[in-house]
Design a protein around this motif. Structure first.
Motif, PDB file in Angstrom:
ATOM      1  N   GLU A  46       0.792  -1.166   0.049  1.00  0.00           N
ATOM      2  CA  GLU A  46      -0.109   0.044  -0.039  1.00  0.00           C
ATOM      3  C   GLU A  46       0.786   1.243  -0.174  1.00  0.00           C
ATOM      4  OE1 GLU A  46      -3.076   0.238   2.613  1.00  0.00           O
ATOM      5  OE2 GLU A  46      -3.922  -1.945   2.511  1.00  0.00           O
ATOM      6  N   GLU A  47       2.115   1.270   0.822  1.00  0.00           N
ATOM      7  CA  GLU A  47       2.870   2.199   0.628  1.00  0.00           C
ATOM      8  C   GLU A  47       3.241   2.647  -0.721  1.00  0.00           C
ATOM      9  OE1 GLU A  47       3.072  -0.418   2.756  1.00  0.00           O
ATOM     10  OE2 GLU A  47       2.009   0.892   4.501  1.00  0.00           O
ATOM     11  N   GLN A  48       3.945   1.719  -1.357  1.00  0.00           N
ATOM     12  CA  GLN A  48       3.996   1.988  -2.846  1.00  0.00           C
ATOM     13  C   GLN A  48       3.001   2.626  -3.642  1.00  0.00           C
ATOM     14  OE1 GLN A  48       5.322  -1.874  -4.595  1.00  0.00           O
ATOM     15  NE2 GLN A  48       7.634  -1.455  -4.122  1.00  0.00           N
ATOM     16  N   GLU A  49       1.826   2.067  -3.598  1.00  0.00           N
ATOM     17  CA  GLU A  49       0.593   2.516  -4.245  1.00  0.00           C
ATOM     18  C   GLU A  49       0.477   4.048  -3.752  1.00  0.00           C
ATOM     19  OE1 GLU A  49      -3.819   1.452  -5.396  1.00  0.00           O
ATOM     20  OE2 GLU A  49      -2.482   0.099  -4.522  1.00  0.00           O
ATOM     21  N   LYS A  50       0.649   4.592  -2.514  1.00  0.00           N
ATOM     22  CA  LYS A  50       0.342   5.786  -2.069  1.00  0.00           C
ATOM     23  C   LYS A  50       1.378   6.803  -2.744  1.00  0.00           C
ATOM     24  CE  LYS A  50      -1.594   4.320   2.199  1.00  0.00           C
ATOM     25  NZ  LYS A  50      -1.531   4.617   3.971  1.00  0.00           N
ATOM     26  N   GLU A  51       2.693   6.220  -2.528  1.00  0.00           N
ATOM     27  CA  GLU A  51       3.794   6.920  -3.219  1.00  0.00           C
ATOM     28  C   GLU A  51       3.534   7.333  -4.631  1.00  0.00           C
ATOM     29  OE1 GLU A  51       8.519   6.739  -3.889  1.00  0.00           O
ATOM     30  OE2 GLU A  51       7.832   5.440  -2.453  1.00  0.00           O
ATOM     31  N   PHE A  52       3.246   6.363  -5.443  1.00  0.00           N
ATOM     32  CA  PHE A  52       3.105   6.455  -7.009  1.00  0.00           C
ATOM     33  C   PHE A  52       2.026   7.342  -7.047  1.00  0.00           C
ATOM     34  CE2 PHE A  52       1.291   5.273 -10.991  1.00  0.00           C
ATOM     35  CZ  PHE A  52       2.491   5.350 -11.780  1.00  0.00           C
ATOM     36  N   THR A  53       0.927   7.181  -6.389  1.00  0.00           N
ATOM     37  CA  THR A  53      -0.261   8.243  -6.728  1.00  0.00           C
ATOM     38  C   THR A  53      -0.474   9.281  -6.018  1.00  0.00           C
ATOM     39  OG1 THR A  53      -1.437   6.846  -4.891  1.00  0.00           O
ATOM     40  CG2 THR A  53      -1.691   6.064  -7.214  1.00  0.00           C
ATOM     41  N   GLY A  54       0.596   9.906  -5.212  1.00  0.00           N
ATOM     42  CA  GLY A  54       0.865  11.028  -4.683  1.00  0.00           C
ATOM     43  C   GLY A  54       0.089  11.151  -3.433  1.00  0.00           C
ATOM     44  N   LEU A  55      -0.537   9.957  -2.765  1.00  0.00           N
ATOM     45  CA  LEU A  55      -1.075  10.332  -1.627  1.00  0.00           C
ATOM     46  C   LEU A  55      -0.234  10.409  -0.306  1.00  0.00           C
ATOM     47  CD1 LEU A  55      -3.768   7.596  -2.489  1.00  0.00           C
ATOM     48  CD2 LEU A  55      -3.983  10.098  -2.517  1.00  0.00           C
ATOM     49  N   THR A  56      -0.667  10.905   0.690  1.00  0.00           N
ATOM     50  CA  THR A  56       0.028  10.921   2.051  1.00  0.00           C
ATOM     51  C   THR A  56       0.255   9.768   2.782  1.00  0.00           C
ATOM     52  OG1 THR A  56      -1.642  11.539   3.619  1.00  0.00           O
ATOM     53  CG2 THR A  56      -0.378  13.334   2.310  1.00  0.00           C
ATOM     54  N   GLU A  57       1.121   9.542   3.347  1.00  0.00           N
ATOM     55  CA  GLU A  57       1.244   8.121   4.163  1.00  0.00           C
ATOM     56  C   GLU A  57       0.096   7.802   5.071  1.00  0.00           C
ATOM     57  OE1 GLU A  57       4.992   7.743   6.219  1.00  0.00           O
ATOM     58  OE2 GLU A  57       6.202   8.633   4.474  1.00  0.00           O
ATOM     59  N   ASP A  58      -0.361   8.860   5.663  1.00  0.00           N
ATOM     60  CA  ASP A  58      -1.352   8.731   6.436  1.00  0.00           C
ATOM     61  C   ASP A  58      -3.008   8.423   5.804  1.00  0.00           C
ATOM     62  OD1 ASP A  58      -1.361  11.297   5.926  1.00  0.00           O
ATOM     63  OD2 ASP A  58      -2.369  12.087   7.758  1.00  0.00           O
TER      64      ASP A  58
END
Length: 76
Positions: A46-58
């Motif tokens: 999920e962390e990779q997906e958040k990073e790629f899509t520009g979402l914050t860690e929280d």
């Protein structure tokens, strides 16, 4: 699900698709259903997906990107 997959590899279909990409609910039941139908997570975490899509860690992901490679059907 099988109809959709077979439609994309049918000779009359000229879309030129190789991958089907879906946005699955990030719930165990939905992810398990798509996995049983040959879909795999586009990102391993999920962390990779958040990073790629520009979402914050929280950010809580309500969906996960998954894909199916149609090439496996053409080799059958």
């Amino acid at each position: 699900m099988e109809f959709i997959k077979s439609w994309f590899i049918d000779g009359a279909n000229k879309t030129g698709c190789r991958f089907i990409v879906i946005d699955s609910y990030n719930e165990e039941r939905s992810l398990r259903y798509h996995s049983k139908n040959g879909f795999a997570a586009l990102f391993s975490t999920e962390e990779q997906e958040k990073e790629f899509t520009g979402l914050t860690e929280d950010t809580v992901l309500t969906s996960r990107l998954m894909y199916f490679d149609l090439i496996v059907l053409t080799k059958s």
